[in-house]
Design a protein around this motif. Structure first.
Motif, PDB file in Angstrom:
ATOM      1  N   ILE A  79     -28.202  40.221   6.691  1.00 30.13           N
ATOM      2  CA  ILE A  79     -29.465  40.470   6.777  1.00 30.13           C
ATOM      3  C   ILE A  79     -30.055  40.847   5.525  1.00 30.13           C
ATOM      4  O   ILE A  79     -29.026  41.633   4.533  1.00 30.13           O
ATOM      5  N   ALA A  80     -30.807  40.232   4.817  1.00 34.11           N
ATOM      6  CA  ALA A  80     -31.540  40.666   3.400  1.00 34.11           C
ATOM      7  C   ALA A  80     -32.710  41.403   3.871  1.00 34.11           C
ATOM      8  O   ALA A  80     -33.731  40.946   4.586  1.00 34.11           O
ATOM      9  N   THR A  81     -32.983  42.519   2.987  1.00 32.94           N
ATOM     10  CA  THR A  81     -34.294  43.262   3.177  1.00 32.94           C
ATOM     11  C   THR A  81     -34.714  43.733   1.621  1.00 32.94           C
ATOM     12  O   THR A  81     -33.706  43.305   0.658  1.00 32.94           O
ATOM     13  N   LYS A  82     -35.712  44.344   1.785  1.00 22.84           N
ATOM     14  CA  LYS A  82     -36.359  44.400   0.107  1.00 22.84           C
ATOM     15  C   LYS A  82     -36.786  45.975   0.071  1.00 22.84           C
ATOM     16  O   LYS A  82     -37.290  46.546   0.993  1.00 22.84           O
ATOM     17  N   TYR A  83     -36.835  46.505  -1.139  1.00 23.95           N
ATOM     18  CA  TYR A  83     -37.694  47.434  -1.295  1.00 23.95           C
ATOM     19  C   TYR A  83     -38.518  47.555  -2.620  1.00 23.95           C
ATOM     20  O   TYR A  83     -38.259  46.520  -3.510  1.00 23.95           O
ATOM     21  N   THR A  84     -39.611  48.385  -2.800  1.00 23.25           N
ATOM     22  CA  THR A  84     -40.367  48.332  -4.045  1.00 23.25           C
ATOM     23  C   THR A  84     -41.893  48.908  -3.456  1.00 23.25           C
ATOM     24  O   THR A  84     -42.345  49.801  -3.764  1.00 23.25           O
ATOM     25  N   LEU A  85     -42.318  47.808  -2.409  1.00 25.71           N
ATOM     26  CA  LEU A  85     -43.547  48.008  -2.136  1.00 25.71           C
ATOM     27  C   LEU A  85     -43.861  49.085  -1.085  1.00 25.71           C
ATOM     28  O   LEU A  85     -42.731  49.278  -0.242  1.00 25.71           O
ATOM     29  N   ALA A  86     -45.172  49.646  -0.909  1.00 27.01           N
ATOM     30  CA  ALA A  86     -45.220  50.536   0.179  1.00 27.01           C
ATOM     31  C   ALA A  86     -44.989  49.983   1.448  1.00 27.01           C
ATOM     32  O   ALA A  86     -45.782  49.157   1.912  1.00 27.01           O
ATOM     33  N   ASP A  87     -44.083  50.717   2.354  1.00 32.09           N
ATOM     34  CA  ASP A  87     -44.235  50.441   3.964  1.00 32.09           C
ATOM     35  C   ASP A  87     -45.073  51.223   4.523  1.00 32.09           C
ATOM     36  O   ASP A  87     -44.954  52.385   4.375  1.00 32.09           O
ATOM     37  N   SER A  88     -45.899  50.700   5.470  1.00 30.97           N
ATOM     38  CA  SER A  88     -46.762  51.502   6.429  1.00 30.97           C
ATOM     39  C   SER A  88     -47.739  52.151   5.437  1.00 30.97           C
ATOM     40  O   SER A  88     -48.233  51.766   4.598  1.00 30.97           O
ATOM     41  N   ARG A  89     -48.057  53.554   5.997  1.00 32.02           N
ATOM     42  CA  ARG A  89     -49.079  54.171   5.279  1.00 32.02           C
ATOM     43  C   ARG A  89     -48.336  55.259   4.215  1.00 32.02           C
ATOM     44  O   ARG A  89     -49.239  56.140   3.787  1.00 32.02           O
ATOM     45  N   THR A  90     -47.199  54.985   3.737  1.00 28.29           N
ATOM     46  CA  THR A  90     -46.711  55.747   2.702  1.00 28.29           C
ATOM     47  C   THR A  90     -47.116  55.218   1.412  1.00 28.29           C
ATOM     48  O   THR A  90     -47.349  54.253   1.156  1.00 28.29           O
ATOM     49  N   GLY A  91     -46.882  55.986   0.209  1.00 30.79           N
ATOM     50  CA  GLY A  91     -46.839  55.431  -0.879  1.00 30.79           C
ATOM     51  C   GLY A  91     -48.389  55.580  -1.766  1.00 30.79           C
ATOM     52  O   GLY A  91     -49.348  56.187  -1.166  1.00 30.79           O
ATOM     53  N   ILE A  92     -48.528  54.656  -2.618  1.00 30.42           N
ATOM     54  CA  ILE A  92     -49.807  54.774  -3.435  1.00 30.42           C
ATOM     55  C   ILE A  92     -51.042  54.432  -2.711  1.00 30.42           C
ATOM     56  O   ILE A  92     -52.208  54.791  -2.860  1.00 30.42           O
ATOM     57  N   LYS A  93     -50.641  53.706  -1.717  1.00 28.52           N
ATOM     58  CA  LYS A  93     -51.968  52.832  -0.740  1.00 28.52           C
ATOM     59  C   LYS A  93     -52.599  54.089  -0.138  1.00 28.52           C
ATOM     60  O   LYS A  93     -53.648  54.228  -0.179  1.00 28.52           O
ATOM     61  N   ALA A  94     -51.471  55.137   0.404  1.00 29.07           N
ATOM     62  CA  ALA A  94     -52.273  56.345   1.240  1.00 29.07           C
ATOM     63  C   ALA A  94     -52.779  57.354   0.052  1.00 29.07           C
ATOM     64  O   ALA A  94     -53.804  57.862   0.141  1.00 29.07           O
ATOM     65  N   ALA A  95     -52.185  57.486  -1.070  1.00 30.74           N
ATOM     66  CA  ALA A  95     -52.588  58.242  -2.137  1.00 30.74           C
ATOM     67  C   ALA A  95     -54.149  57.816  -2.340  1.00 30.74           C
ATOM     68  O   ALA A  95     -54.808  58.836  -2.807  1.00 30.74           O
ATOM     69  N   ILE A  96     -54.460  56.707  -2.572  1.00 32.14           N
ATOM     70  CA  ILE A  96     -55.549  56.229  -3.118  1.00 32.14           C
ATOM     71  C   ILE A  96     -56.655  56.311  -1.906  1.00 32.14           C
ATOM     72  O   ILE A  96     -57.657  56.818  -2.137  1.00 32.14           O
ATOM     73  N   GLU A  97     -56.256  55.707  -0.916  1.00 32.40           N
ATOM     74  CA  GLU A  97     -57.273  55.690   0.119  1.00 32.40           C
ATOM     75  C   GLU A  97     -57.509  57.070   0.991  1.00 32.40           C
ATOM     76  O   GLU A  97     -58.761  57.307   1.425  1.00 32.40           O
ATOM     77  N   GLU A  98     -56.550  57.861   0.917  1.00 29.78           N
ATOM     78  CA  GLU A  98     -56.693  58.989   1.656  1.00 29.78           C
ATOM     79  C   GLU A  98     -56.642  60.267   0.743  1.00 29.78           C
ATOM     80  O   GLU A  98     -56.831  61.430   1.383  1.00 29.78           O
TER      81      GLU A  98
END
Length: 353
Positions: A79-98
């Motif tokens: 199984i290969a998975t990745k990190y860096t981008l915002a998962d679900s509603r966490t991170g910068i996306k939520a910080a900007i929008e909310e």
């Protein structure tokens, strides 16, 4: 299914990788849970053991589906998975929008690395990740922080191997050398967009991968379905009409792929996939689909071998400008005037043709 080792490691993976970005309906497209299970079963029945996902895919639903499917067969699969981008509603996306959220919920930093891994482990219902990718370079986090953090995850047994995706060649080279000099875990794979419609990685990324012993795992080897030829017949999909994958130049390449496919009596998708698999470097294309019939069609590329004349034909029609210094090395007279005929006296796979 044939198998190969991933990079310079001893990890054995199938010669095709299943791309799980389309598992789940959270993005208003993709495969539902039942179809997702059928896709994974079809891949496994064909001997596939290499599955590629990411924390962000369908807002984590992809990892959850894989976790449910593999709960009794975990050791069999890589199984290969990745990190860096915002998962679900966490991170910068939520910080900007909310106006709130975890600003360290994205990026390559060590805090997000561990946070993201812990969440992926929960969703995948597993104690370890076989291959952990840095998803995309953030041009912010120090290389030393990234490589030391990844090495710690390997030392703790949370991750077995590390890999990198969508990152400039100079960054990967520096990171790999740093890890080698300090005795840290090194990358075994490089994931980039690569296909007959996207050959620009041949300028720097692929020569680097060849030199460092990295397996290339191309995403979009069918260019979002463009190389199947379906868009030439008016079929609609996720590609917009102004996509570079549907440009006049792209259509010329696609028509040539169709002609080659007709000579073998196979679908164009199999020719496009096989072209990536018959390159002179270790390459495992990622096949992502939401339909079992499409996956079965892609798996049949395993039974196809392209003649060299057809590879040469496809190489020519899809050729790109290498730019400097790649094109300079190939200019007429350079071998004699600059190297004094040296290239004429020695054979080596990395020397310019």
């Amino acid at each position: 299914m044939n198998y190969t080792t991933l990079g310079t490691s001893g990890l054995k993976v199938s010669s095709l990788c299943f791309g799980a970005m389309g598992l789940g309906k959270s993005w208003n497209w993709g495969a539902d849970r039942e179809t997702s299970f059928k896709l994974l079963e079809t891949f496994a029945d064909a001997g596939g053991n290499f599955i590629d996902t990411a924390n962000i895919y369908t807002d984590g639903e992809s990892e959850k589906i894989i976790g449910e499917f593999l709960k009794t067969e975990r050791d069999h699969f890589v199984i290969a998975t990745k990190y860096t981008l915002a998962d679900s509603r966490t991170g910068i996306k939520a910080a900007i929008e909310e106006g709130k959220g975890n600003v360290n919920g994205t990026g390559n930093n060590r805090k997000n690395m561990l946070r993201s891994l812990q969440q992926s482990l929960k969703r995948l219902k597993t104690d370890y990740i076989d291959v952990f990718y840095l998803h995309i370079w953030d041009h912010m986090t120090p290389v030393e922080e990234v490589m030391r953090g990844l090495d710690d995850l390997v030392s703790r047994g949370l991750v077995h191997y590390i890999a990198i995706s969508d990152t400039p060649a100079w960054v990967v080279s520096r990171a790999q050398m740093l890890a080698e000099l300090r005795g840290w875990a090194q990358f075994v794979a490089l994931q980039v967009e690569y296909s007959l419609l996207q050959r620009t990685p041949e300028r720097e990324l692929i020569p680097m991968a060849r030199e460092l012993g990295l397996t290339v795992t191309p995403w979009a080897p069918l260019a979002g379905g463009a190389l199947t030829g379906k868009y030439l017949h008016g079929e609609k999909g996720r590609l917009p009409d102004n996509s570079r994958r549907l440009s006049p130049e792209a259509q010329t390449i696609i028509r040539e792929v169709i002609k080659v496919a007709e000579s073998y009596g196979v679908p164009p998708s199999q020719v496009a996939l096989r072209w990536t698999m018959q390159q002179d470097f270790k390459c495992i294309p990622i096949v992502g689909t939401t339909k079992v019939t499409q996956l079965e069609e892609n798996l049949n590329a395993l039974h196809l071998t392209l003649d060299q004349k057809h590879i040469d034909l496809l190489n020519e029609v899809s050729s790109i400008e290498l730019g400097f210094p790649g094109s300079f090395f190939r200019e007429e007279g350079v071998k004699q005037s600059v190297y004094g005929g040296f290239f004429e006296k020695i054979e080596h796979p990395n020397l310019p043709e």
